[in-house]
Design a protein around this motif. Structure first.
Motif, PDB file in Angstrom:
ATOM      1  N   SER A 136       0.828  -1.201   0.000  1.00 39.02           N
ATOM      2  CA  SER A 136       0.000   0.000   0.000  1.00 39.02           C
ATOM      3  C   SER A 136       0.863   1.252   0.000  1.00 39.02           C
ATOM      4  O   SER A 136       2.042   1.214   0.373  1.00 39.02           O
ATOM      5  CB  SER A 136      -0.912   0.011   1.236  1.00 39.02           C
ATOM      6  OG  SER A 136      -0.128   0.153   2.411  1.00 39.02           O
ATOM      7  N   THR A 217      -5.608 -10.137   7.630  1.00 41.39           N
ATOM      8  CA  THR A 217      -6.703 -10.675   8.431  1.00 41.39           C
ATOM      9  C   THR A 217      -6.637 -12.203   8.455  1.00 41.39           C
ATOM     10  O   THR A 217      -6.475 -12.839   7.413  1.00 41.39           O
ATOM     11  CB  THR A 217      -8.053 -10.231   7.849  1.00 41.39           C
ATOM     12  OG1 THR A 217      -8.103  -8.795   7.827  1.00 41.39           O
ATOM     13  CG2 THR A 217      -9.211 -10.768   8.678  1.00 41.39           C
ATOM     14  N   ASP A 235      -6.103  -8.994  -0.508  1.00 42.21           N
ATOM     15  CA  ASP A 235      -5.511  -9.093   0.831  1.00 42.21           C
ATOM     16  C   ASP A 235      -4.006  -9.339   0.800  1.00 42.21           C
ATOM     17  O   ASP A 235      -3.299  -8.969   1.743  1.00 42.21           O
ATOM     18  CB  ASP A 235      -6.175 -10.225   1.628  1.00 42.21           C
ATOM     19  CG  ASP A 235      -7.451  -9.789   2.314  1.00 42.21           C
ATOM     20  OD1 ASP A 235      -7.806  -8.597   2.199  1.00 42.21           O
ATOM     21  OD2 ASP A 235      -8.087 -10.633   2.960  1.00 42.21           O
ATOM     22  N   ALA A 439      -8.436   5.303   3.879  1.00 39.89           N
ATOM     23  CA  ALA A 439      -8.533   4.086   4.691  1.00 39.89           C
ATOM     24  C   ALA A 439      -7.773   2.929   4.066  1.00 39.89           C
ATOM     25  O   ALA A 439      -7.443   1.959   4.758  1.00 39.89           O
ATOM     26  CB  ALA A 439     -10.000   3.710   4.875  1.00 39.89           C
ATOM     27  N   ARG A 443      -3.245  -0.893   5.821  1.00 43.92           N
ATOM     28  CA  ARG A 443      -4.223  -1.921   6.147  1.00 43.92           C
ATOM     29  C   ARG A 443      -4.463  -1.986   7.658  1.00 43.92           C
ATOM     30  O   ARG A 443      -3.728  -1.368   8.449  1.00 43.92           O
ATOM     31  CB  ARG A 443      -3.736  -3.280   5.652  1.00 43.92           C
ATOM     32  CG  ARG A 443      -2.605  -3.858   6.484  1.00 43.92           C
ATOM     33  CD  ARG A 443      -2.051  -5.151   5.913  1.00 43.92           C
ATOM     34  NE  ARG A 443      -3.101  -6.049   5.519  1.00 43.92           N
ATOM     35  CZ  ARG A 443      -3.089  -6.776   4.383  1.00 43.92           C
ATOM     36  NH1 ARG A 443      -2.062  -6.703   3.560  1.00 43.92           N
ATOM     37  NH2 ARG A 443      -4.073  -7.585   4.082  1.00 43.92           N
ATOM     38  N   GLU A 444      -5.464  -2.732   8.057  1.00 38.23           N
ATOM     39  CA  GLU A 444      -5.630  -3.093   9.464  1.00 38.23           C
ATOM     40  C   GLU A 444      -4.684  -4.256   9.748  1.00 38.23           C
ATOM     41  O   GLU A 444      -4.773  -5.303   9.106  1.00 38.23           O
ATOM     42  CB  GLU A 444      -7.076  -3.512   9.740  1.00 38.23           C
ATOM     43  CG  GLU A 444      -8.084  -2.381   9.655  1.00 38.23           C
ATOM     44  CD  GLU A 444      -7.969  -1.415  10.823  1.00 38.23           C
ATOM     45  OE1 GLU A 444      -7.510  -1.854  11.899  1.00 38.23           O
ATOM     46  OE2 GLU A 444      -8.312  -0.234  10.651  1.00 38.23           O
ATOM     47  N   TYR A 445      -3.766  -4.066  10.694  1.00 44.17           N
ATOM     48  CA  TYR A 445      -2.737  -5.074  10.944  1.00 44.17           C
ATOM     49  C   TYR A 445      -3.148  -6.015  12.066  1.00 44.17           C
ATOM     50  O   TYR A 445      -3.638  -5.589  13.111  1.00 44.17           O
ATOM     51  CB  TYR A 445      -1.398  -4.400  11.279  1.00 44.17           C
ATOM     52  CG  TYR A 445      -0.844  -3.662  10.100  1.00 44.17           C
ATOM     53  CD1 TYR A 445      -0.006  -4.282   9.195  1.00 44.17           C
ATOM     54  CD2 TYR A 445      -1.217  -2.342   9.867  1.00 44.17           C
ATOM     55  CE1 TYR A 445       0.474  -3.608   8.085  1.00 44.17           C
ATOM     56  CE2 TYR A 445      -0.744  -1.659   8.756  1.00 44.17           C
ATOM     57  CZ  TYR A 445       0.103  -2.298   7.865  1.00 44.17           C
ATOM     58  OH  TYR A 445       0.555  -1.633   6.767  1.00 44.17           O
ATOM     59  N   ARG A 446      -2.928  -7.279  11.817  1.00 48.41           N
ATOM     60  CA  ARG A 446      -3.225  -8.295  12.820  1.00 48.41           C
ATOM     61  C   ARG A 446      -2.359  -8.074  14.064  1.00 48.41           C
ATOM     62  O   ARG A 446      -1.189  -7.652  13.951  1.00 48.41           O
ATOM     63  CB  ARG A 446      -2.953  -9.679  12.209  1.00 48.41           C
ATOM     64  CG  ARG A 446      -3.713 -10.814  12.851  1.00 48.41           C
ATOM     65  CD  ARG A 446      -3.915 -11.962  11.877  1.00 48.41           C
ATOM     66  NE  ARG A 446      -2.716 -12.497  11.294  1.00 48.41           N
ATOM     67  CZ  ARG A 446      -2.163 -13.666  11.624  1.00 48.41           C
ATOM     68  NH1 ARG A 446      -2.706 -14.411  12.570  1.00 48.41           N
ATOM     69  NH2 ARG A 446      -1.089 -14.107  11.008  1.00 48.41           N
ATOM     70  N   GLU A 447      -2.898  -8.364  15.219  1.00 50.16           N
ATOM     71  CA  GLU A 447      -2.161  -8.169  16.468  1.00 50.16           C
ATOM     72  C   GLU A 447      -0.843  -8.940  16.431  1.00 50.16           C
ATOM     73  O   GLU A 447      -0.801 -10.113  16.062  1.00 50.16           O
ATOM     74  CB  GLU A 447      -3.008  -8.639  17.651  1.00 50.16           C
ATOM     75  CG  GLU A 447      -2.371  -8.339  19.001  1.00 50.16           C
ATOM     76  CD  GLU A 447      -3.250  -8.729  20.173  1.00 50.16           C
ATOM     77  OE1 GLU A 447      -2.781  -8.614  21.319  1.00 50.16           O
ATOM     78  OE2 GLU A 447      -4.406  -9.160  19.935  1.00 50.16           O
ATOM     79  N   GLU A 450       1.960  -5.379  13.806  1.00 47.49           N
ATOM     80  CA  GLU A 450       1.854  -3.957  13.527  1.00 47.49           C
ATOM     81  C   GLU A 450       3.183  -3.402  13.010  1.00 47.49           C
ATOM     82  O   GLU A 450       4.257  -3.836  13.416  1.00 47.49           O
ATOM     83  CB  GLU A 450       1.434  -3.196  14.790  1.00 47.49           C
ATOM     84  CG  GLU A 450       0.082  -3.613  15.357  1.00 47.49           C
ATOM     85  CD  GLU A 450       0.158  -4.788  16.317  1.00 47.49           C
ATOM     86  OE1 GLU A 450       1.258  -5.390  16.434  1.00 47.49           O
ATOM     87  OE2 GLU A 450      -0.867  -5.114  16.949  1.00 47.49           O
TER      88      GLU A 450
END
Length: 451
Positions: A136, A217, A235, A439, A443-447, A450
Protein backbone atom coordinates in the motif's frame (compact mmCIF):
# COMPACT_ATOMS: atom_id res chain seq x y z
CA UNK A 1 19.05 -7.34 24.99
CA UNK A 2 22.34 -8.87 23.89
CA UNK A 3 21.47 -12.36 22.66
CA UNK A 4 23.74 -15.29 23.39
CA UNK A 5 24.38 -17.95 20.78
CA UNK A 6 22.25 -20.41 22.80
CA UNK A 7 19.32 -17.97 22.97
CA UNK A 8 19.73 -17.16 19.29
CA UNK A 9 19.51 -20.78 18.22
CA UNK A 10 16.83 -21.97 20.63
CA UNK A 11 14.51 -19.00 20.05
CA UNK A 12 15.05 -18.77 16.33
CA UNK A 13 12.18 -20.91 15.15
CA UNK A 14 14.77 -22.70 13.02
CA UNK A 15 13.58 -25.73 11.11
CA UNK A 16 16.54 -27.95 10.47
CA UNK A 17 19.88 -26.93 11.87
CA UNK A 18 21.60 -30.23 11.22
CA UNK A 19 24.63 -28.34 9.98
CA UNK A 20 25.05 -26.79 13.43
CA UNK A 21 25.95 -29.65 15.72
CA UNK A 22 25.66 -28.98 19.47
CA UNK A 23 28.70 -27.19 20.77
CA UNK A 24 29.88 -26.09 17.34
CA UNK A 25 30.74 -22.37 17.44
CA UNK A 26 28.77 -20.04 15.17
CA UNK A 27 31.10 -19.34 12.26
CA UNK A 28 31.60 -15.63 11.74
CA UNK A 29 31.54 -14.59 8.09
CA UNK A 30 34.58 -13.08 6.44
CA UNK A 31 34.41 -9.32 6.91
CA UNK A 32 35.22 -8.59 3.27
CA UNK A 33 31.81 -10.08 2.48
CA UNK A 34 28.36 -8.64 3.15
CA UNK A 35 26.54 -10.83 5.70
CA UNK A 36 23.08 -11.48 4.33
CA UNK A 37 19.77 -12.85 5.52
CA UNK A 38 17.37 -13.83 2.72
CA UNK A 39 13.63 -13.89 3.50
CA UNK A 40 11.62 -15.81 0.91
CA UNK A 41 13.92 -18.16 -0.99
CA UNK A 42 11.90 -19.76 -3.79
CA UNK A 43 10.38 -18.66 -7.11
CA UNK A 44 11.46 -14.99 -7.39
CA UNK A 45 13.29 -15.47 -4.11
CA UNK A 46 15.53 -18.13 -5.61
CA UNK A 47 16.69 -15.73 -8.34
CA UNK A 48 17.44 -13.09 -5.73
CA UNK A 49 19.28 -15.64 -3.58
CA UNK A 50 21.42 -16.69 -6.53
CA UNK A 51 22.09 -13.03 -7.30
CA UNK A 52 23.77 -12.45 -3.94
CA UNK A 53 25.60 -15.76 -3.44
CA UNK A 54 28.93 -14.05 -4.06
CA UNK A 55 28.50 -12.63 -0.56
CA UNK A 56 28.16 -14.40 2.79
CA UNK A 57 24.62 -15.78 3.08
CA UNK A 58 24.33 -16.19 6.85
CA UNK A 59 20.62 -17.00 7.17
CA UNK A 60 17.66 -18.17 5.09
CA UNK A 61 14.04 -17.73 6.08
CA UNK A 62 10.86 -19.12 4.52
CA UNK A 63 7.47 -20.09 5.92
CA UNK A 64 7.42 -23.11 3.59
CA UNK A 65 9.73 -25.87 4.84
CA UNK A 66 10.08 -27.35 1.35
CA UNK A 67 11.21 -24.07 -0.11
CA UNK A 68 13.56 -23.45 2.78
CA UNK A 69 15.22 -26.80 2.21
CA UNK A 70 15.48 -26.13 -1.51
CA UNK A 71 17.07 -22.75 -0.80
CA UNK A 72 19.61 -24.38 1.49
CA UNK A 73 20.45 -26.84 -1.28
CA UNK A 74 21.05 -23.95 -3.69
CA UNK A 75 23.53 -22.41 -1.26
CA UNK A 76 25.26 -25.75 -0.71
CA UNK A 77 25.52 -26.49 -4.43
CA UNK A 78 26.78 -23.05 -5.38
CA UNK A 79 29.36 -22.97 -2.58
CA UNK A 80 30.52 -26.60 -2.77
CA UNK A 81 29.04 -27.20 0.65
CA UNK A 82 31.30 -24.66 2.30
CA UNK A 83 28.44 -22.56 3.69
CA UNK A 84 25.78 -23.63 6.14
CA UNK A 85 23.32 -20.79 6.70
CA UNK A 86 21.00 -20.74 9.66
CA UNK A 87 17.44 -21.68 8.71
CA UNK A 88 14.32 -19.91 9.98
CA UNK A 89 10.62 -19.92 9.33
CA UNK A 90 9.94 -16.63 11.18
CA UNK A 91 11.84 -13.55 9.99
CA UNK A 92 11.33 -11.92 13.39
CA UNK A 93 13.50 -14.58 15.00
CA UNK A 94 16.12 -14.14 12.29
CA UNK A 95 16.24 -10.42 13.01
CA UNK A 96 16.48 -10.95 16.78
CA UNK A 97 20.24 -11.12 16.37
CA UNK A 98 21.10 -8.30 13.95
CA UNK A 99 24.78 -8.27 14.94
CA UNK A 100 25.40 -11.29 12.69
CA UNK A 101 23.78 -9.55 9.70
CA UNK A 102 24.63 -6.56 7.56
CA UNK A 103 21.70 -6.67 5.14
CA UNK A 104 18.44 -8.41 4.27
CA UNK A 105 16.88 -9.49 0.96
CA UNK A 106 13.05 -9.54 0.98
CA UNK A 107 11.30 -11.76 -1.58
CA UNK A 108 8.06 -12.63 0.18
CA UNK A 109 4.44 -12.08 -0.92
CA UNK A 110 3.52 -8.40 -1.34
CA UNK A 111 1.51 -8.19 1.88
CA UNK A 112 4.55 -8.99 4.04
CA UNK A 113 7.16 -6.84 2.25
CA UNK A 114 6.73 -3.86 4.56
CA UNK A 115 6.70 -5.90 7.78
CA UNK A 116 10.03 -7.56 6.95
CA UNK A 117 11.70 -4.52 5.39
CA UNK A 118 10.65 -2.10 8.14
CA UNK A 119 11.88 -4.45 10.87
CA UNK A 120 15.24 -4.80 9.12
CA UNK A 121 15.65 -1.06 8.54
CA UNK A 122 14.84 -0.30 12.19
CA UNK A 123 17.65 -2.67 13.17
CA UNK A 124 20.10 -0.76 10.97
CA UNK A 125 20.22 -3.37 8.20
CA UNK A 126 20.48 -2.51 4.51
CA UNK A 127 17.53 -3.79 2.46
CA UNK A 128 16.91 -5.17 -1.02
CA UNK A 129 13.15 -5.62 -1.48
CA UNK A 130 11.21 -7.05 -4.38
CA UNK A 131 8.74 -4.91 -6.31
CA UNK A 132 6.24 -3.37 -5.81
CA UNK A 133 8.12 -2.56 -2.57
CA UNK A 134 4.99 -2.85 -0.42
CA UNK A 135 1.28 -3.55 -0.48
CA UNK A 136 0.00 0.00 0.00
CA UNK A 137 1.06 3.66 -0.40
CA UNK A 138 1.33 4.18 3.35
CA UNK A 139 3.68 1.23 3.75
CA UNK A 140 5.87 2.47 0.91
CA UNK A 141 6.14 5.94 2.39
CA UNK A 142 7.05 4.40 5.76
CA UNK A 143 9.89 2.43 4.18
CA UNK A 144 11.14 5.54 2.37
CA UNK A 145 11.19 7.47 5.63
CA UNK A 146 13.01 4.73 7.55
CA UNK A 147 15.66 4.35 4.85
CA UNK A 148 16.33 8.09 4.88
CA UNK A 149 16.32 8.33 8.66
CA UNK A 150 18.77 5.46 9.07
CA UNK A 151 20.96 6.35 6.08
CA UNK A 152 20.82 2.78 4.77
CA UNK A 153 21.50 1.37 1.31
CA UNK A 154 18.33 0.20 -0.42
CA UNK A 155 17.31 -1.24 -3.77
CA UNK A 156 13.95 -2.38 -5.14
CA UNK A 157 13.90 -5.48 -7.33
CA UNK A 158 13.34 -3.92 -10.74
CA UNK A 159 16.11 -5.85 -12.43
CA UNK A 160 15.36 -4.49 -15.94
CA UNK A 161 16.60 -1.09 -14.75
CA UNK A 162 20.16 -2.41 -14.97
CA UNK A 163 19.90 -3.26 -18.68
CA UNK A 164 21.42 -1.23 -21.51
CA UNK A 165 18.22 -0.74 -23.52
CA UNK A 166 16.42 1.38 -20.95
CA UNK A 167 19.50 3.58 -20.75
CA UNK A 168 19.41 4.21 -24.50
CA UNK A 169 15.68 4.99 -24.34
CA UNK A 170 16.20 7.49 -21.52
CA UNK A 171 18.97 9.20 -23.51
CA UNK A 172 16.76 9.44 -26.60
CA UNK A 173 13.81 10.92 -24.74
CA UNK A 174 15.97 13.43 -22.89
CA UNK A 175 17.78 14.41 -26.09
CA UNK A 176 14.49 15.57 -27.61
CA UNK A 177 14.51 12.95 -30.36
CA UNK A 178 10.70 12.89 -30.44
CA UNK A 179 10.17 16.44 -29.21
CA UNK A 180 8.33 17.23 -26.00
CA UNK A 181 6.59 14.14 -24.64
CA UNK A 182 2.82 14.66 -24.54
CA UNK A 183 1.83 11.40 -22.84
CA UNK A 184 2.98 7.81 -22.42
CA UNK A 185 1.23 4.46 -22.77
CA UNK A 186 2.27 1.29 -20.97
CA UNK A 187 0.74 -2.12 -21.51
CA UNK A 188 1.21 -5.78 -20.60
CA UNK A 189 -0.62 -8.82 -21.91
CA UNK A 190 -0.32 -11.05 -18.83
CA UNK A 191 -2.78 -11.08 -15.98
CA UNK A 192 -3.19 -11.92 -12.30
CA UNK A 193 -6.91 -11.78 -11.55
CA UNK A 194 -10.14 -13.19 -10.17
CA UNK A 195 -8.85 -14.61 -6.90
CA UNK A 196 -11.56 -16.39 -4.95
CA UNK A 197 -11.28 -18.23 -1.65
CA UNK A 198 -11.99 -21.94 -2.02
CA UNK A 199 -13.09 -24.60 0.39
CA UNK A 200 -11.18 -24.40 3.65
CA UNK A 201 -8.96 -27.26 4.75
CA UNK A 202 -5.99 -27.89 7.03
CA UNK A 203 -2.79 -26.24 5.82
CA UNK A 204 -0.15 -28.67 4.51
CA UNK A 205 2.41 -29.72 7.09
CA UNK A 206 5.27 -28.01 5.25
CA UNK A 207 3.59 -24.55 5.42
CA UNK A 208 3.25 -22.40 8.51
CA UNK A 209 -0.05 -20.80 7.52
CA UNK A 210 -0.15 -18.35 10.44
CA UNK A 211 3.26 -16.94 9.52
CA UNK A 212 2.35 -16.84 5.82
CA UNK A 213 -0.67 -14.65 6.60
CA UNK A 214 1.50 -12.27 8.62
CA UNK A 215 -0.26 -8.90 9.04
CA UNK A 216 -3.32 -9.85 6.94
CA UNK A 217 -6.70 -10.68 8.43
CA UNK A 218 -6.64 -14.22 9.78
CA UNK A 219 -8.63 -16.78 7.80
CA UNK A 220 -8.59 -20.56 7.29
CA UNK A 221 -6.27 -22.07 4.72
CA UNK A 222 -7.51 -22.97 1.24
CA UNK A 223 -5.84 -24.05 -1.97
CA UNK A 224 -5.05 -21.53 -4.69
CA UNK A 225 -3.06 -19.01 -2.66
CA UNK A 226 0.43 -20.35 -2.05
CA UNK A 227 2.65 -20.19 -3.97
CA UNK A 228 2.27 -17.34 -6.49
CA UNK A 229 -1.52 -17.13 -6.85
CA UNK A 230 -1.73 -14.75 -3.89
CA UNK A 231 -1.17 -12.02 -6.50
CA UNK A 232 -4.83 -12.44 -7.50
CA UNK A 233 -6.15 -11.42 -4.05
CA UNK A 234 -6.49 -7.90 -2.65
CA UNK A 235 -5.51 -9.09 0.83
CA UNK A 236 -2.13 -10.41 -0.29
CA UNK A 237 -1.23 -9.10 -3.73
CA UNK A 238 -1.56 -6.08 -5.98
CA UNK A 239 -2.81 -7.72 -9.18
CA UNK A 240 -1.29 -7.32 -12.61
CA UNK A 241 -0.67 -3.62 -12.05
CA UNK A 242 1.45 -4.23 -8.95
CA UNK A 243 3.28 -7.18 -10.47
CA UNK A 244 4.29 -5.70 -13.82
CA UNK A 245 4.04 -1.90 -13.80
CA UNK A 246 7.22 -1.43 -11.75
CA UNK A 247 9.18 -3.05 -14.59
CA UNK A 248 7.42 -1.29 -17.46
CA UNK A 249 6.61 2.15 -16.02
CA UNK A 250 10.15 2.38 -14.64
CA UNK A 251 11.60 3.70 -17.90
CA UNK A 252 8.85 6.35 -18.13
CA UNK A 253 9.56 7.62 -14.62
CA UNK A 254 13.29 7.52 -15.30
CA UNK A 255 13.22 9.30 -18.66
CA UNK A 256 10.74 11.98 -17.60
CA UNK A 257 12.00 12.29 -14.00
CA UNK A 258 8.54 11.71 -12.57
CA UNK A 259 7.74 11.58 -8.90
CA UNK A 260 4.35 10.75 -7.41
CA UNK A 261 1.19 11.71 -9.33
CA UNK A 262 -1.33 14.40 -8.44
CA UNK A 263 -4.36 12.49 -9.69
CA UNK A 264 -5.14 8.86 -10.55
CA UNK A 265 -8.10 7.35 -12.37
CA UNK A 266 -8.63 3.58 -12.70
CA UNK A 267 -11.27 1.71 -14.66
CA UNK A 268 -12.20 -1.86 -15.45
CA UNK A 269 -14.84 -4.52 -14.89
CA UNK A 270 -17.12 -4.48 -11.88
CA UNK A 271 -15.21 -4.49 -8.60
CA UNK A 272 -15.00 -7.66 -6.51
CA UNK A 273 -14.09 -7.48 -2.82
CA UNK A 274 -11.77 -10.52 -2.89
CA UNK A 275 -10.06 -10.75 -6.26
CA UNK A 276 -8.19 -8.27 -8.45
CA UNK A 277 -9.80 -7.41 -11.83
CA UNK A 278 -9.19 -9.42 -15.00
CA UNK A 279 -8.26 -6.21 -16.80
CA UNK A 280 -7.57 -2.65 -15.81
CA UNK A 281 -6.83 0.71 -17.32
CA UNK A 282 -5.22 3.33 -15.10
CA UNK A 283 -4.32 6.94 -15.82
CA UNK A 284 -1.64 8.67 -13.73
CA UNK A 285 -1.52 12.46 -13.97
CA UNK A 286 1.83 14.08 -13.18
CA UNK A 287 2.86 17.72 -13.02
CA UNK A 288 5.97 18.34 -15.11
CA UNK A 289 7.92 21.41 -16.25
CA UNK A 290 6.49 23.18 -19.27
CA UNK A 291 8.65 24.48 -22.10
CA UNK A 292 8.93 28.20 -21.62
CA UNK A 293 8.19 28.02 -17.91
CA UNK A 294 5.44 26.87 -15.61
CA UNK A 295 3.99 23.40 -15.36
CA UNK A 296 1.69 21.14 -17.35
CA UNK A 297 -0.09 17.84 -16.90
CA UNK A 298 1.45 14.70 -18.37
CA UNK A 299 -0.54 11.48 -18.23
CA UNK A 300 0.89 7.95 -18.11
CA UNK A 301 -1.76 5.50 -19.35
CA UNK A 302 -1.72 1.85 -18.27
CA UNK A 303 -3.62 -1.12 -19.74
CA UNK A 304 -3.25 -4.77 -18.78
CA UNK A 305 -4.56 -8.22 -19.57
CA UNK A 306 -7.65 -8.08 -21.78
CA UNK A 307 -7.30 -4.31 -22.25
CA UNK A 308 -3.65 -4.45 -23.38
CA UNK A 309 -4.75 -4.55 -27.02
CA UNK A 310 -5.74 -0.91 -26.62
CA UNK A 311 -2.09 0.08 -26.95
CA UNK A 312 -0.28 -2.99 -28.33
CA UNK A 313 1.21 -3.06 -31.81
CA UNK A 314 2.98 -5.61 -33.96
CA UNK A 315 6.15 -6.79 -32.28
CA UNK A 316 5.13 -5.31 -28.93
CA UNK A 317 2.45 -7.40 -27.19
CA UNK A 318 3.72 -5.69 -24.04
CA UNK A 319 5.59 -2.42 -24.07
CA UNK A 320 5.91 1.31 -23.56
CA UNK A 321 5.12 4.17 -25.96
CA UNK A 322 6.27 7.77 -25.57
CA UNK A 323 4.20 10.11 -27.74
CA UNK A 324 6.04 13.34 -28.53
CA UNK A 325 5.39 16.45 -30.57
CA UNK A 326 7.59 15.26 -33.46
CA UNK A 327 7.43 11.46 -33.21
CA UNK A 328 6.99 8.42 -31.00
CA UNK A 329 9.26 5.89 -29.36
CA UNK A 330 8.02 2.35 -28.63
CA UNK A 331 10.12 0.02 -26.51
CA UNK A 332 10.25 -3.05 -24.34
CA UNK A 333 12.96 -4.50 -22.12
CA UNK A 334 15.47 -5.19 -24.88
CA UNK A 335 14.54 -3.12 -27.95
CA UNK A 336 13.08 0.17 -29.12
CA UNK A 337 11.58 1.64 -32.27
CA UNK A 338 11.32 5.27 -33.41
CA UNK A 339 8.23 6.22 -35.42
CA UNK A 340 7.28 7.16 -38.06
CA UNK A 341 9.92 4.97 -39.70
CA UNK A 342 10.46 7.27 -42.70
CA UNK A 343 11.16 10.27 -40.47
CA UNK A 344 13.84 8.42 -38.52
CA UNK A 345 15.39 6.44 -41.39
CA UNK A 346 18.63 8.45 -41.22
CA UNK A 347 18.45 9.25 -37.54
CA UNK A 348 21.63 8.89 -35.49
CA UNK A 349 21.17 8.22 -31.80
CA UNK A 350 23.17 10.33 -29.33
CA UNK A 351 26.36 8.88 -27.93
CA UNK A 352 25.68 6.81 -24.78
CA UNK A 353 25.98 9.00 -21.70
CA UNK A 354 24.44 6.93 -18.91
CA UNK A 355 27.11 4.58 -17.54
CA UNK A 356 26.57 0.86 -17.88
CA UNK A 357 25.27 -0.79 -14.70
CA UNK A 358 27.59 -3.05 -12.75
CA UNK A 359 24.52 -5.25 -12.23
CA UNK A 360 21.35 -4.78 -10.23
CA UNK A 361 22.50 -6.80 -7.21
CA UNK A 362 26.07 -5.58 -7.50
CA UNK A 363 24.85 -1.96 -7.32
CA UNK A 364 23.21 -2.63 -3.97
CA UNK A 365 26.09 -4.65 -2.57
CA UNK A 366 28.61 -2.08 -3.79
CA UNK A 367 26.57 0.62 -2.10
CA UNK A 368 27.02 -1.24 1.17
CA UNK A 369 30.74 -1.96 0.84
CA UNK A 370 31.92 1.03 -1.17
CA UNK A 371 29.31 3.75 -0.70
CA UNK A 372 28.46 3.90 -4.41
CA UNK A 373 24.91 4.95 -5.40
CA UNK A 374 22.06 2.57 -6.18
CA UNK A 375 19.76 3.50 -9.05
CA UNK A 376 16.59 1.91 -7.60
CA UNK A 377 16.95 3.14 -4.03
CA UNK A 378 13.73 3.58 -2.06
CA UNK A 379 13.57 7.31 -2.82
CA UNK A 380 13.31 6.70 -6.56
CA UNK A 381 11.67 3.29 -6.61
CA UNK A 382 9.34 4.18 -3.75
CA UNK A 383 7.83 7.02 -5.76
CA UNK A 384 7.37 4.64 -8.70
CA UNK A 385 5.81 1.93 -6.52
CA UNK A 386 3.60 4.41 -4.67
CA UNK A 387 2.28 5.70 -7.98
CA UNK A 388 1.39 2.17 -9.06
CA UNK A 389 -0.42 1.02 -5.93
CA UNK A 390 -2.37 4.28 -5.93
CA UNK A 391 -3.89 2.89 -9.12
CA UNK A 392 -5.33 0.05 -7.04
CA UNK A 393 -6.62 2.47 -4.41
CA UNK A 394 -8.44 4.48 -7.10
CA UNK A 395 -10.03 1.34 -8.51
CA UNK A 396 -11.14 0.03 -5.13
CA UNK A 397 -12.98 3.24 -4.18
CA UNK A 398 -14.72 3.48 -7.55
CA UNK A 399 -18.33 2.97 -8.50
CA UNK A 400 -20.38 1.61 -11.37
CA UNK A 401 -19.83 3.66 -14.52
CA UNK A 402 -21.61 3.92 -17.85
CA UNK A 403 -20.37 7.18 -19.31
CA UNK A 404 -17.97 8.58 -21.92
CA UNK A 405 -14.35 7.52 -22.18
CA UNK A 406 -12.14 9.92 -20.20
CA UNK A 407 -9.35 10.18 -22.82
CA UNK A 408 -10.92 10.12 -26.29
CA UNK A 409 -7.53 10.27 -28.05
CA UNK A 410 -6.74 6.73 -26.87
CA UNK A 411 -7.57 3.71 -28.99
CA UNK A 412 -10.14 1.44 -27.35
CA UNK A 413 -11.00 -2.21 -27.82
CA UNK A 414 -14.29 -3.88 -26.96
CA UNK A 415 -13.50 -3.79 -23.21
CA UNK A 416 -16.17 -1.44 -21.93
CA UNK A 417 -15.61 0.29 -18.63
CA UNK A 418 -18.06 -0.91 -15.96
CA UNK A 419 -16.31 0.52 -12.92
CA UNK A 420 -14.31 3.69 -12.43
CA UNK A 421 -12.64 5.45 -9.52
CA UNK A 422 -10.63 8.65 -9.27
CA UNK A 423 -8.54 10.14 -6.48
CA UNK A 424 -6.46 13.25 -5.93
CA UNK A 425 -3.08 12.71 -4.29
CA UNK A 426 -1.05 15.08 -2.12
CA UNK A 427 2.44 13.61 -1.90
CA UNK A 428 3.46 16.17 0.73
CA UNK A 429 0.83 15.01 3.22
CA UNK A 430 0.35 11.44 1.96
CA UNK A 431 -3.39 11.88 1.69
CA UNK A 432 -6.14 11.75 -0.92
CA UNK A 433 -8.47 13.95 1.10
CA UNK A 434 -11.08 11.21 0.64
CA UNK A 435 -11.94 9.11 3.68
CA UNK A 436 -12.61 5.86 1.82
CA UNK A 437 -9.36 6.11 -0.14
CA UNK A 438 -7.27 7.16 2.85
CA UNK A 439 -8.53 4.09 4.69
CA UNK A 440 -6.74 1.96 2.08
CA UNK A 441 -3.37 3.70 2.46
CA UNK A 442 -2.53 1.37 5.37
CA UNK A 443 -4.22 -1.92 6.15
CA UNK A 444 -5.63 -3.09 9.46
CA UNK A 445 -2.74 -5.07 10.94
CA UNK A 446 -3.22 -8.29 12.82
CA UNK A 447 -2.16 -8.17 16.47
CA UNK A 448 1.53 -8.84 16.79
CA UNK A 449 2.24 -7.72 13.21
CA UNK A 450 1.85 -3.96 13.53
CA UNK A 451 4.29 -1.76 11.63
Amino acid sequence: MQLTRRHFLTSSGSLALASLAPGRPLRRPRRDKVRLGVVGVWNRGRSNLEGVLGEEVVALCDVDRRHLGQGAEVVAQRTDGSRTPLLFKDYRRMLDCPEVLDAVVVSTADHTHASVAAAALRRGLHVYCEKPLAHSPGEIRLLQGLAREKGLVTQMGTQIHAGDNYRRVVELIRSGAIGEVQYAQVWVSKGWADGRFGQTKPAPAHLDWDLWQGPATERPYCDGLHPANWRRFWDYGTGTLGDMACHLMDVVHWALELGQPVRVMSEGPAWHPVGTPNWMRAHFVHRVPKTGGGQRDLVVHWADSGASGDYAQQGFPSGIRFVGTTGSLVCHYGNYLLEPAEKFAQFEAPEPSIPRSVGHYREWLGGITEGTPTTCNFDYSGDLACTIVLGNVAYRVGEAYDGPEPYPYLKRTGRKTEWRGEIEWDAATGSTGQAAADALLLREYREGWEL
